[in-house]
Design a protein around this motif. Structure first.
Motif, PDB file in Angstrom:
ATOM      1  N   UNK A   3       0.865  -1.185   0.000  1.00 21.58           N
ATOM      2  CA  UNK A   3       0.000   0.000   0.000  1.00 21.58           C
ATOM      3  C   UNK A   3       0.900   1.232   0.000  1.00 21.58           C
ATOM      4  N   UNK A   4       0.639   2.129  -0.910  1.00 25.16           N
ATOM      5  CA  UNK A   4       1.399   3.376  -1.000  1.00 25.16           C
ATOM      6  C   UNK A   4       0.415   4.514  -0.738  1.00 25.16           C
ATOM      7  N   UNK A   5       0.760   5.353   0.247  1.00 27.12           N
ATOM      8  CA  UNK A   5      -0.168   6.424   0.618  1.00 27.12           C
ATOM      9  C   UNK A   5       0.507   7.779   0.523  1.00 27.12           C
ATOM     10  N   UNK A   6      -0.045   8.630  -0.297  1.00 28.82           N
ATOM     11  CA  UNK A   6       0.354  10.040  -0.354  1.00 28.82           C
ATOM     12  C   UNK A   6       1.868  10.229  -0.442  1.00 28.82           C
ATOM     13  N   UNK A   7       2.488   9.480  -1.347  1.00 22.53           N
ATOM     14  CA  UNK A   7       3.947   9.474  -1.437  1.00 22.53           C
ATOM     15  C   UNK A   7       4.467  10.737  -2.142  1.00 22.53           C
ATOM     16  N   UNK A  17       7.110  13.289  -7.233  1.00 19.90           N
ATOM     17  CA  UNK A  17       5.874  12.656  -6.753  1.00 19.90           C
ATOM     18  C   UNK A  17       5.182  13.619  -5.798  1.00 19.90           C
ATOM     19  N   UNK A  18       3.920  13.887  -6.085  1.00 16.80           N
ATOM     20  CA  UNK A  18       3.204  14.872  -5.265  1.00 16.80           C
ATOM     21  C   UNK A  18       1.925  14.249  -4.689  1.00 16.80           C
ATOM     22  N   UNK A  19       2.103  13.140  -4.017  1.00 14.66           N
ATOM     23  CA  UNK A  19       0.948  12.516  -3.376  1.00 14.66           C
ATOM     24  C   UNK A  19       0.429  11.316  -4.146  1.00 14.66           C
ATOM     25  N   UNK A  20       1.342  10.386  -4.435  1.00 20.85           N
ATOM     26  CA  UNK A  20       0.946   9.170  -5.159  1.00 20.85           C
ATOM     27  C   UNK A  20       0.392   8.149  -4.176  1.00 20.85           C
ATOM     28  N   UNK A  21      -0.747   7.577  -4.505  1.00 20.40           N
ATOM     29  CA  UNK A  21      -1.327   6.514  -3.673  1.00 20.40           C
ATOM     30  C   UNK A  21      -1.744   5.373  -4.576  1.00 20.40           C
ATOM     31  N   UNK A  22      -1.424   4.155  -4.155  1.00 24.57           N
ATOM     32  CA  UNK A  22      -1.871   2.990  -4.917  1.00 24.57           C
ATOM     33  C   UNK A  22      -1.823   1.762  -4.030  1.00 24.57           C
ATOM     34  N   UNK A  23      -2.414   0.685  -4.515  1.00 26.88           N
ATOM     35  CA  UNK A  23      -2.451  -0.547  -3.736  1.00 26.88           C
ATOM     36  C   UNK A  23      -2.263  -1.747  -4.663  1.00 26.88           C
ATOM     37  N   UNK A  24      -1.495  -2.723  -4.189  1.00 22.27           N
ATOM     38  CA  UNK A  24      -1.327  -3.966  -4.947  1.00 22.27           C
ATOM     39  C   UNK A  24      -1.741  -5.106  -4.019  1.00 22.27           C
ATOM     40  N   UNK A  25      -2.858  -5.725  -4.338  1.00 22.86           N
ATOM     41  CA  UNK A  25      -3.344  -6.824  -3.481  1.00 22.86           C
ATOM     42  C   UNK A  25      -2.577  -8.111  -3.787  1.00 22.86           C
ATOM     43  N   UNK A  26      -2.520  -8.985  -2.797  1.00 26.74           N
ATOM     44  CA  UNK A  26      -1.767 -10.233  -2.940  1.00 26.74           C
ATOM     45  C   UNK A  26      -2.242 -11.031  -4.160  1.00 26.74           C
ATOM     46  N   UNK A  27      -1.267 -11.503  -4.934  1.00 30.95           N
ATOM     47  CA  UNK A  27      -1.579 -12.378  -6.074  1.00 30.95           C
ATOM     48  C   UNK A  27      -2.125 -11.651  -7.291  1.00 30.95           C
TER      49      UNK A  27
END
Ligand code: ATP
Length: 238
Positions: A3-7, A17-27
């Protein structure tokens, strides 16, 4: 899993990077697409610790890892296969793979048998590398070198793998081979964040995708949703 929050991160005084957020779920395979210079590579560097974020959080398997050294983040389960294939040309395919294990495993008793198990797993995934295990890595084709770079990252048994532009500089027919490789990783259940210039092909393998513009995420959704988005269609999938 990731999980990447407000990077926030950049180079010197320039903030990329001015607030990058993303998520990678398992698999799952998650694609990160966007124009040249949008900040995709910088996102990967800031996740893997090659670049220190100035703000925000990176959570790997439930643990915050932002600010830790790249080697520590790697030991916690993140493998980063950076842009460019960077194999050790004079060394054999097998020695290149073993180097991927040496950088993560301490040289304890039993290392060799552990590494051999990992080698077999990589060879099962990429039989072409098994056939060429004694060949000097520098004499492999571009696509095979890319397979080797991916295999080396897999030797560390990562929880999450970051793959930055694996098709860069390869002929179109080899690019297809690289995407077949990514499909195989997906079938093997590897959790993957993929940066790709070939947005169309990336969306064919991805479960979810983010479109990056000017250092943050502008659009996100399933590949089907992005295909319905006219702006995304015109800019990246046309
Ligand atoms: P591409 O698709 O072209 O690889 P990208 O989305 O991966 O692009 P980045 O490589 O993250 O983009 O670059 C984002 C911005 O950061 C660009 O403006 C780039 O010039 C700048 N940049 C990248 N690396 C450095 C560096 N080492 N020093 C200074 N600026 C950099």
């Amino acid at each position: 899993m990731l999980v990447v929050e407000n990077l926030h991160a950049g180079y010197g005084t320039s903030e990329v990077l001015v607030g990058t957020s993303l998520e990678v779920k398992q698999g799952t395979v998650v694609a990160l697409i966007g124009a040249n210079g949008a900040g995709k590579t910088t996102t990967m560097r800031a996740i893997s610790g090659m670049l220190k974020p100035t703000k925000g959080r990176v959570i790997l398997d439930g643990k915050p890892v932002q600010g830790l050294d790249a080697s520590r983040i790697a030991r916690l389960g993140l493998a980063h296969a950076p842009e460019g294939r960077k194999v050790f040309g004079p060394l054999s395919v097998e020695d290149n793979l073993l180097l991927g294990a040496y950088s993560h495993l301490p040289l304890f008793f039993g290392f060799r048998s552990k590494a051999v198990g990992d080698l077999e797993r990589v060879y099962d995934l990429f039989p072409r590398l098994r056939e060429r295990r004694q060949q000097a890595a520098g004499t492999l084709s571009g696509g095979e070198q890319q397979m080797l770079a991916i295999g080396r990252a897999l030797m560390a048994n990562p929880k999450v793998m970051l793959l930055d532009e694996p098709s860069m500089g390869l002929a179109p027919v080899i690019v297809q081979e690289v995407f077949n490789t990514i499909r195989r990783l997906k079938e093997a259940g590897i959790t993957l964040l993929l940066v790709e210039q070939f947005a169309k092909s990336a969306l064919e393998v991805a479960d979810y995708a983010y479109v990056m513009e000017h250092g943050c995420i502008a659009v996100e959704g399933s590949p089907a949703e992005l295909h319905k988005n006219e702006r995304v269609l015109a800019a990246y999938l046309g």
